[in-house]
Write a protein that holds these residues in place. Structure first.
Motif, mmCIF file in Angstrom:
data_model
loop_
_atom_site.group_PDB
_atom_site.id
_atom_site.type_symbol
_atom_site.label_atom_id
_atom_site.label_comp_id
_atom_site.label_asym_id
_atom_site.label_seq_id
_atom_site.Cartn_x
_atom_site.Cartn_y
_atom_site.Cartn_z
ATOM 1 N N CYS A 120 -0.207 -2.314 -9.406
ATOM 2 C CA CYS A 120 0.161 -3.718 -9.616
ATOM 3 C C CYS A 120 0.308 -4.046 -11.097
ATOM 4 C CB CYS A 120 -0.886 -4.629 -8.983
ATOM 5 S SG CYS A 120 -1.010 -4.464 -7.190
ATOM 6 N N TYR A 179 7.579 -9.638 -4.851
ATOM 7 C CA TYR A 179 6.613 -9.688 -5.950
ATOM 8 C C TYR A 179 7.002 -8.752 -7.089
ATOM 9 C CZ TYR A 179 3.879 -12.171 -2.477
ATOM 10 O OH TYR A 179 3.475 -13.090 -1.542
ATOM 11 N N LEU A 187 -0.800 -3.822 0.304
ATOM 12 C CA LEU A 187 -1.429 -4.470 -0.843
ATOM 13 C C LEU A 187 -2.665 -3.675 -1.257
ATOM 14 C CD1 LEU A 187 -1.244 -8.209 0.287
ATOM 15 C CD2 LEU A 187 0.054 -7.162 -1.576
ATOM 16 N N ALA A 200 -1.376 -13.301 -1.126
ATOM 17 C CA ALA A 200 -0.809 -12.665 -2.311
ATOM 18 C C ALA A 200 -0.514 -13.715 -3.379
ATOM 19 C CB ALA A 200 0.460 -11.896 -1.956
ATOM 20 N N THR A 210 1.440 -14.139 -7.543
ATOM 21 C CA THR A 210 2.161 -13.562 -8.672
ATOM 22 C C THR A 210 2.570 -14.685 -9.613
ATOM 23 O OG1 THR A 210 3.893 -11.997 -9.295
ATOM 24 C CG2 THR A 210 4.488 -13.648 -7.651
#
Length: 473
Positions: free
Chosen positions: A53, A182, A321, A350, A352
């Protein structure tokens, strides 16, 4: 040592989040239960326990080095008791013989036995046919964003090409990001930060797992930030000159210059090994673990190679994830040495952001979208409420738009989406906790949450949104 005294051998395939969580938890649990175990982890790359990530932030230059993304080095894993073998590409599994065969970089094959097996093979990036040449290899300048090898490739690609004339102005460089989930949004930020004129192409909408009105808010902010967005658009072809991408033609008929093309089209479960060995996979191509993460006798699986249970519907979904991978790996580590830990499912929560000198937008979501709720058989009602993250007289205040979705009949909370400025999106965790506890929209509206002018309004933004929806239904 007799056969009975031999330590139980646990083989883990994959040494990132899920795999190494499983390996270390197995060692801890075995030590606590006075069981003798040997844990071997096989990893086909040279990297372990890194934050995928964080790759967009490494590419953008926010993160200084790839070492910063690594939680534990291979040496540290070994010091802690894991027999970690890198450059070990597993090519076959035999469930009957309980063996795993892997090949090293020199082409030498080795077969090892196991008593227990953990599959943590992750996922493959989606690579469209237009991204590869006649040899099947990626065209230079076109690359996905999946692992540290990809990150290293991107660090080379974003560096300016040397100019033949040092006195001349550097030519404008163009980046096209394909896919607006994302990773796509985060890589659009990274490309813009690196000085590329950036275009974001998506076949549907930006952040399409949001409702369309919330997706539009995100798109407008990204456009305000200087990125061109082409929605409802796909790639038809690319022009390659001297082996390198130079332009891209989209389904709108336009051709766009492209020095680099980011592939942000998602991933698919890497389950070929298990499937070839007879382990079932589901509609999304992932393994189908039970609540204990077991997929076959003496075999467990964790991470992006697995499908998971949606807590709201009970259906299997694919939600790759890192949060899920670490939890599932830990559960595998307990259970391979006799534990009965269970994975409780997901809400696909989630978060972002997209940020630069021009704009800052944060995005959070949990639970269902309105369309997903309808498909699941609910009768949803939703409402967007625009408020602030702090009291109106505080300089910290930024705008926050909160969409709350609930069932008209049961009043059960079904989903929440947040799009806002600084310090807005992490509020999604409050909604996730409420969804996890199967609360109603009324419960969320009346929860005892904190207040202080720099942090929230008297009616916290997410509660104000829930209260207004509760009044409507």
């Amino acid at each position: 040592m007799t056969t009975q005294e031999r330590p139980e051998r646990i083989v883990v395939i994959g040494a990132d989040a899920a795999g190494m969580s499983a390996a270390h938890q197995a060692l801890r649990s075995a030590k606590g239960n006075s069981r003798a175990v040997e844990v071997i982890a096989l990893e086909k790359t040279r990297d372990t326990s890194y934050s995928a990530c964080g790759i967009p932030y490494l590419v953008s230059g926010i993160v200084d080095s790839e070492d910063s993304l690594s939680a534990r080095t291979p040496e540290r894993h070994r010091e802690m008791g894991v027999d970690l073998r890198l450059d070990a590409n597993v090519v076959s599994i035999s469930l009957e013989a309980r063996t795993v065969t892997y090949v090293d970089t020199a082409g030498a094959a080795e077969t090892i036995g196991f008593d227990k097996l953990v599959l943590a093979t992750g996922a493959h990036p989606v690579i469209p046919s237009w991204a590869t040449g006649n040899d099947g290899q990626l065209v230079t300048g076109i690359h996905p964003v999946k692992n540290l090898d990809d990150a290293r490739q991107w660090l080379d690609l974003v560096l300016p090409e040397p100019s033949a004339d040092p006195e001349s102005s550097p030519k404008e460089r163009h980046a096209i990001v394909v896919g607006a989930g994302y990773i796509g949004v985060e890589m659009a930020e990274a490309m813009f930060d690196r000085g590329f004129a950036t275009t974001l192409i998506t076949r549907s909408a930006v952040m399409s797992n949001l409702d369309s009105d919330m997706s539009e808010r995100v798109m407008n902010s990204i456009v305000e930030g200087g990125v061109q967005v082409l929605s409802d658009c796909t790639v038809k072809s690319v022009e390659v000159v001297d082996g390198r991408v130079r332009s891209l033609t989209a389904s709108n008929g336009e051709t766009y210059p492209a020095d680099v093309v980011v592939l942000g089209l998602g991933v698919r479960p890497a389950t070929e090994l298990g499937a070839d060995a007879g382990i079932p996979v589901g509609d999304f191509g992932g393994y189908l673990p039970d609540e204990n993460q077991s997929v076959a006798e003496n075999v467990w699986a964790a991470g992006d190679c697995c499908e998971v249970i949606d807590r709201l519907t009970g259906n299997r979904i694919f939600a790759p994830l890192g949060t899920h991978a670490n939890k599932q790996g830990r559960i595998c580590g307990y259970n391979v040495v006799g534990g009965k830990q269970q994975f409780a499912g997901v809400l696909a929560t989630a978060i972002t952001r997209f940020t630069n000198a021009k704009v800052h937008v944060e995005v959070g979501r949990t639970g269902m979208s309105t369309d997903a709720a309808i498909k699941a058989g609910f009768n949803p009602e939703s409402l967007v409420t625009v408020g602030g993250t702090a009291s109106g007289y505080m300089r910290e205040r930024s705008t926050i738009a909160t969409k709350v979705i609930a069932d008209r009949h049961s009043r059960r909370l079904l989903g929440v989406q947040i799009v806002g400025g600084h310090n807005s999106a992490k509020r999604i965790d409050t909604a996730a906790a409420a969804l996890w506890g199967e609360m109603t929209v009324d419960d969320l509206a009346t929860m005892d949450l904190s207040y202080s002018p720099p942090f929230a309004t008297v009616w916290e933004a997410i509660q104000l949104a829930a209260r207004r929806l509760a009044d409507r239904i």
